[in-house]
Design an enzyme around this catalytic site. Sequence first.
Site, PDB file in Angstrom:
ATOM      1  N   ASN A   1      12.558  -1.077   6.300  1.00 29.93           N
ATOM      2  CA  ASN A   1      13.670  -2.022   6.541  1.00 29.93           C
ATOM      3  C   ASN A   1      13.619  -3.212   5.569  1.00 29.93           C
ATOM      4  O   ASN A   1      14.407  -4.147   5.720  1.00 29.93           O
ATOM      5  CB  ASN A   1      13.675  -2.515   7.999  1.00 29.93           C
ATOM      6  CG  ASN A   1      12.461  -3.365   8.334  1.00 29.93           C
ATOM      7  OD1 ASN A   1      11.590  -3.586   7.497  1.00 29.93           O
ATOM      8  ND2 ASN A   1      12.402  -3.847   9.569  1.00 29.93           N
TER       9      ASN A   1
ATOM     10  N   ASP B   1     -12.635 -16.825  10.239  1.00 24.54           N
ATOM     11  CA  ASP B   1     -13.304 -15.969   9.247  1.00 24.54           C
ATOM     12  C   ASP B   1     -14.643 -15.475   9.779  1.00 24.54           C
ATOM     13  O   ASP B   1     -15.393 -16.235  10.391  1.00 24.54           O
ATOM     14  CB  ASP B   1     -13.564 -16.745   7.945  1.00 24.54           C
ATOM     15  CG  ASP B   1     -12.372 -16.723   7.006  1.00 24.54           C
ATOM     16  OD1 ASP B   1     -11.457 -15.900   7.214  1.00 24.54           O
ATOM     17  OD2 ASP B   1     -12.362 -17.531   6.061  1.00 24.54           O
TER      18      ASP B   1
ATOM     19  N   TYR C   1      -2.918  -9.809  15.941  1.00 23.19           N
ATOM     20  CA  TYR C   1      -2.751  -8.714  14.960  1.00 23.19           C
ATOM     21  C   TYR C   1      -3.814  -7.645  15.194  1.00 23.19           C
ATOM     22  O   TYR C   1      -3.519  -6.450  15.297  1.00 23.19           O
ATOM     23  CB  TYR C   1      -2.842  -9.265  13.534  1.00 23.19           C
ATOM     24  CG  TYR C   1      -2.980  -8.185  12.483  1.00 23.19           C
ATOM     25  CD1 TYR C   1      -1.910  -7.342  12.180  1.00 23.19           C
ATOM     26  CD2 TYR C   1      -4.182  -7.983  11.790  1.00 23.19           C
ATOM     27  CE1 TYR C   1      -2.034  -6.332  11.224  1.00 23.19           C
ATOM     28  CE2 TYR C   1      -4.313  -6.992  10.836  1.00 23.19           C
ATOM     29  CZ  TYR C   1      -3.239  -6.169  10.553  1.00 23.19           C
ATOM     30  OH  TYR C   1      -3.373  -5.168   9.605  1.00 23.19           O
TER      31      TYR C   1
ATOM     32  N   ILE D   1       0.842  -1.205   0.000  1.00 22.50           N
ATOM     33  CA  ILE D   1       0.000   0.000   0.000  1.00 22.50           C
ATOM     34  C   ILE D   1       0.878   1.256   0.000  1.00 22.50           C
ATOM     35  O   ILE D   1       0.579   2.248  -0.669  1.00 22.50           O
ATOM     36  CB  ILE D   1      -0.969  -0.026   1.203  1.00 22.50           C
ATOM     37  CG1 ILE D   1      -1.829  -1.296   1.145  1.00 22.50           C
ATOM     38  CG2 ILE D   1      -1.865   1.210   1.208  1.00 22.50           C
ATOM     39  CD1 ILE D   1      -2.576  -1.615   2.434  1.00 22.50           C
TER      40      ILE D   1
HETATM   41  N1  NAD Z   1      -2.863  -5.375   2.986  1.00 21.05           N
HETATM   42  C1  NAD Z   1      -3.944  -5.493   3.751  1.00 21.05           C
HETATM   43  O1  NAD Z   1      -4.812  -6.337   3.509  1.00 21.05           O
HETATM   44  C2  NAD Z   1      -4.152  -4.551   4.907  1.00 21.05           C
HETATM   45  C3  NAD Z   1      -5.453  -4.394   5.427  1.00 21.05           C
HETATM   46  C4  NAD Z   1      -5.640  -3.537   6.502  1.00 21.05           C
HETATM   47  C5  NAD Z   1      -4.544  -2.855   7.060  1.00 21.05           C
HETATM   48  N2  NAD Z   1      -3.305  -3.042   6.549  1.00 21.05           N
HETATM   49  C6  NAD Z   1      -2.182  -2.306   7.175  1.00 21.05           C
HETATM   50  O2  NAD Z   1      -1.621  -1.446   6.199  1.00 21.05           O
HETATM   51  C7  NAD Z   1      -0.216  -1.298   6.407  1.00 21.05           C
HETATM   52  C8  NAD Z   1       0.517  -1.602   5.125  1.00 21.05           C
HETATM   53  O3  NAD Z   1       0.157  -2.908   4.681  1.00 21.05           O
HETATM   54  P1  NAD Z   1       0.770  -3.534   3.348  1.00 21.05           P
HETATM   55  O4  NAD Z   1      -0.256  -4.488   2.833  1.00 21.05           O
HETATM   56  O5  NAD Z   1       1.314  -2.488   2.467  1.00 21.05           O
HETATM   57  O6  NAD Z   1       1.955  -4.378   3.994  1.00 21.05           O
HETATM   58  P2  NAD Z   1       3.430  -4.666   3.468  1.00 21.05           P
HETATM   59  O7  NAD Z   1       3.999  -5.729   4.320  1.00 21.05           O
HETATM   60  O8  NAD Z   1       3.427  -4.845   1.981  1.00 21.05           O
HETATM   61  O9  NAD Z   1       4.166  -3.284   3.773  1.00 21.05           O
HETATM   62  C9  NAD Z   1       4.684  -2.967   5.047  1.00 21.05           C
HETATM   63  C10 NAD Z   1       6.075  -2.390   4.835  1.00 21.05           C
HETATM   64  O10 NAD Z   1       6.607  -2.077   6.131  1.00 21.05           O
HETATM   65  C11 NAD Z   1       7.950  -2.545   6.186  1.00 21.05           C
HETATM   66  N3  NAD Z   1       8.266  -2.784   7.591  1.00 21.05           N
HETATM   67  C12 NAD Z   1       7.818  -3.783   8.388  1.00 21.05           C
HETATM   68  N4  NAD Z   1       8.343  -3.663   9.613  1.00 21.05           N
HETATM   69  C13 NAD Z   1       9.132  -2.565   9.593  1.00 21.05           C
HETATM   70  C14 NAD Z   1       9.936  -1.911  10.567  1.00 21.05           C
HETATM   71  N5  NAD Z   1      10.070  -2.383  11.814  1.00 21.05           N
HETATM   72  N6  NAD Z   1      10.588  -0.771  10.194  1.00 21.05           N
HETATM   73  C15 NAD Z   1      10.478  -0.289   8.933  1.00 21.05           C
HETATM   74  N7  NAD Z   1       9.753  -0.875   7.977  1.00 21.05           N
HETATM   75  C16 NAD Z   1       9.064  -1.994   8.307  1.00 21.05           C
HETATM   76  C17 NAD Z   1       7.989  -3.777   5.304  1.00 21.05           C
HETATM   77  O11 NAD Z   1       9.291  -4.076   4.827  1.00 21.05           O
HETATM   78  C18 NAD Z   1       7.036  -3.381   4.183  1.00 21.05           C
HETATM   79  O12 NAD Z   1       7.744  -2.728   3.135  1.00 21.05           O
HETATM   80  C19 NAD Z   1       0.133  -2.216   7.578  1.00 21.05           C
HETATM   81  O13 NAD Z   1       0.153  -1.431   8.746  1.00 21.05           O
HETATM   82  C20 NAD Z   1      -1.033  -3.194   7.621  1.00 21.05           C
HETATM   83  O14 NAD Z   1      -1.238  -3.693   8.904  1.00 21.05           O
HETATM   84  C21 NAD Z   1      -3.082  -3.854   5.483  1.00 21.05           C
HETATM   85  O1  UPG Z   2      -7.776 -19.359  -0.684  1.00 25.54           O
HETATM   86  C1  UPG Z   2      -8.691 -18.663  -0.203  1.00 25.54           C
HETATM   87  C2  UPG Z   2      -8.442 -17.417   0.424  1.00 25.54           C
HETATM   88  C3  UPG Z   2      -9.512 -16.727   0.960  1.00 25.54           C
HETATM   89  N1  UPG Z   2     -10.766 -17.217   0.875  1.00 25.54           N
HETATM   90  C4  UPG Z   2     -11.891 -16.462   1.449  1.00 25.54           C
HETATM   91  O2  UPG Z   2     -11.914 -15.169   0.895  1.00 25.54           O
HETATM   92  C5  UPG Z   2     -12.405 -14.224   1.853  1.00 25.54           C
HETATM   93  C6  UPG Z   2     -11.399 -13.110   1.995  1.00 25.54           C
HETATM   94  O3  UPG Z   2     -10.226 -13.650   2.588  1.00 25.54           O
HETATM   95  P1  UPG Z   2      -8.842 -12.835   2.622  1.00 25.54           P
HETATM   96  O4  UPG Z   2      -8.506 -12.322   1.260  1.00 25.54           O
HETATM   97  O5  UPG Z   2      -7.844 -13.706   3.301  1.00 25.54           O
HETATM   98  O6  UPG Z   2      -9.191 -11.547   3.490  1.00 25.54           O
HETATM   99  P2  UPG Z   2      -9.661 -11.396   5.004  1.00 25.54           P
HETATM  100  O7  UPG Z   2      -9.681 -12.693   5.707  1.00 25.54           O
HETATM  101  O8  UPG Z   2     -10.925 -10.604   4.969  1.00 25.54           O
HETATM  102  O9  UPG Z   2      -8.494 -10.527   5.660  1.00 25.54           O
HETATM  103  C7  UPG Z   2      -7.870  -9.397   4.981  1.00 25.54           C
HETATM  104  O10 UPG Z   2      -8.622  -8.231   5.173  1.00 25.54           O
HETATM  105  C8  UPG Z   2      -8.695  -7.750   6.528  1.00 25.54           C
HETATM  106  C9  UPG Z   2      -9.489  -6.452   6.518  1.00 25.54           C
HETATM  107  O11 UPG Z   2     -10.797  -6.709   6.116  1.00 25.54           O
HETATM  108  C10 UPG Z   2      -7.274  -7.508   7.063  1.00 25.54           C
HETATM  109  O12 UPG Z   2      -7.339  -7.111   8.398  1.00 25.54           O
HETATM  110  C11 UPG Z   2      -6.458  -8.788   6.951  1.00 25.54           C
HETATM  111  O13 UPG Z   2      -5.138  -8.515   7.398  1.00 25.54           O
HETATM  112  C12 UPG Z   2      -6.440  -9.234   5.515  1.00 25.54           C
HETATM  113  O14 UPG Z   2      -5.731 -10.472   5.373  1.00 25.54           O
HETATM  114  C13 UPG Z   2     -12.623 -15.027   3.149  1.00 25.54           C
HETATM  115  O15 UPG Z   2     -13.949 -15.434   3.215  1.00 25.54           O
HETATM  116  C14 UPG Z   2     -11.764 -16.270   2.948  1.00 25.54           C
HETATM  117  O16 UPG Z   2     -12.231 -17.416   3.630  1.00 25.54           O
HETATM  118  C15 UPG Z   2     -11.029 -18.418   0.258  1.00 25.54           C
HETATM  119  O17 UPG Z   2     -12.163 -18.875   0.191  1.00 25.54           O
HETATM  120  N2  UPG Z   2      -9.977 -19.122  -0.263  1.00 25.54           N
END
Ligand code: NAD
Ligand code: UPG
Length: 338
Positions: free
Chosen positions: A33, A293, A149, A13
């Site tokens: 990092n 889930d 988490y 992101i």
């Molecule tokens: N991707 C999702 O589904 C999702 C959903 C809801 C919230 N978030 C939150 O959004 C944020 C970004 O998520 P993302 O999907 O881009 O994850 P990501 O893992 O792709 O990006 C996180 C980045 O932070 C860096 N990082 C981790 N620990 C670090 C540290 N101690 N110091 C410096 N850098 C560090 C990693 O190297 C990575 O580049 C996170 O806080 C995550 O919890 C993600």
């Molecule tokens: O192989 C797969 C993977 C996922 N699912 C289903 O797809 C849906 C979405 O799953 P997933 O993509 O893993 O997303 P979430 O479980 O909703 O979790 C994501 O979205 C959340 C926010 O909504 C974040 O907090 C989590 O970190 C992130 O992993 C769920 O019903 C899963 O059971 C399947 O059926 N088969």
Amino acid sequence: MARILLTGGAGYIGSHTFVALRDAGHQVMILDNFSNSDPDVVGRLGRLVGEDVTVIEGSVLDADLLAQVFSAEAYDGVVHFAARKAVGESVANPLDYAQTNIGGLTALMQAMKAAGVWRLVFSSTATVYGEPKVFPLTEDMPLSHTSPYAFTKVTCEHILAQAAQADPWQIGVLRYFNPVGAHPSALIGEDPRGIPDNLMPYIAKVAMGELARLTVHGNDYDTPDGTCWRDYIHVMDLARAHVLSMEALLDGRAHVVNIGTGTPVSVLEMHSAYQDVVGRDLPHVIGPRRPGDVPRLYADPARAREVLGFEADFGLSDMCQSSWDWVQAQSAGWRFNR
Ligand SMILES: NC(=O)c1ccc[n+]([C@@H]2O[C@H](COP(=O)([O-])OP(=O)(O)OC[C@H]3O[C@@H](n4cnc5c(N)ncnc54)[C@H](O)[C@@H]3O)[C@@H](O)[C@H]2O)c1
Ligand SMILES: O=c1ccn([C@@H]2O[C@H](COP(=O)(O)OP(=O)(O)O[C@H]3O[C@H](CO)[C@@H](O)[C@H](O)[C@H]3O)[C@@H](O)[C@H]2O)c(=O)[nH]1
């Protein structure tokens, strides 16, 4: 034009947000990092913005480094992405998650406070709503957690609220729903290591022939087709939400908002939309429910619209198309030669 630091800006992101902030005319630095990102992303970001990008390599847990970072440059604000995000891993390593996610936030805020930098956009998640029963989800609903988490993110939200009572913080909390998709250039996207846990990256690997079939985790939920509902949001829309969030803080408007489309999509609907984009059937089987889930999770996006003027532009087929373009580009290996 503002000077903004992105922690975790090399990640999924963060990298899209880097480009969106630059496109909006801001000056942006990254601290990462690379614990969950590829250093190659730095070169790809350079291509996207048309000039060299430098990344401060280090951890948000390193107080000395943070002090140096904030004394070297006068930042107007910070977007804090750096965290660990795998729910299952957090169950196995709760201390690591507390240290990075909670300890990382407090170390960052201490350094910001010492430097007098008070604007902070924080990456929160829909998972802070726990196991809700009432939909769509509005921001005033109670917070709870079903994993270590989620606990770290709920705790961070409480810390942010308490800090804002004590000092002149301007904080934007963005509760992301399910981010998916990739930049239209296919130069940046989500690159999960190993077998993906998340639905769209898993389907993408089935489409690429790297995994044999999708297992749908349960079709006996209380939804129209029996599979879980989620609110998928294109990462390009999500990136733009960060620009609007930081600009609201620059304007003195703190906020806590959901970032979703408000439209629930079932697992089978996602599978079908991806098939339409790829143009062929993608094998799937129905398996048992996945522990932990929740049946339904979707946002009321009204507050983001009112407070930030944010509305998602992209729909499900755009999300699938950009994912498909990205995984094909990765596989073709031409990403560095464009
Ligand atoms: N991707 C999702 O589904 C999702 C959903 C809801 C919230 N978030 C939150 O959004 C944020 C970004 O998520 P993302 O999907 O881009 O994850 P990501 O893992 O792709 O990006 C996180 C980045 O932070 C860096 N990082 C981790 N620990 C670090 C540290 N101690 N110091 C410096 N850098 C560090 C990693 O190297 C990575 O580049 C996170 O806080 C995550 O919890 C993600
Ligand atoms: O192989 C797969 C993977 C996922 N699912 C289903 O797809 C849906 C979405 O799953 P997933 O993509 O893993 O997303 P979430 O479980 O909703 O979790 C994501 O979205 C959340 C926010 O909504 C974040 O907090 C989590 O970190 C992130 O992993 C769920 O019903 C899963 O059971 C399947 O059926 N088969």
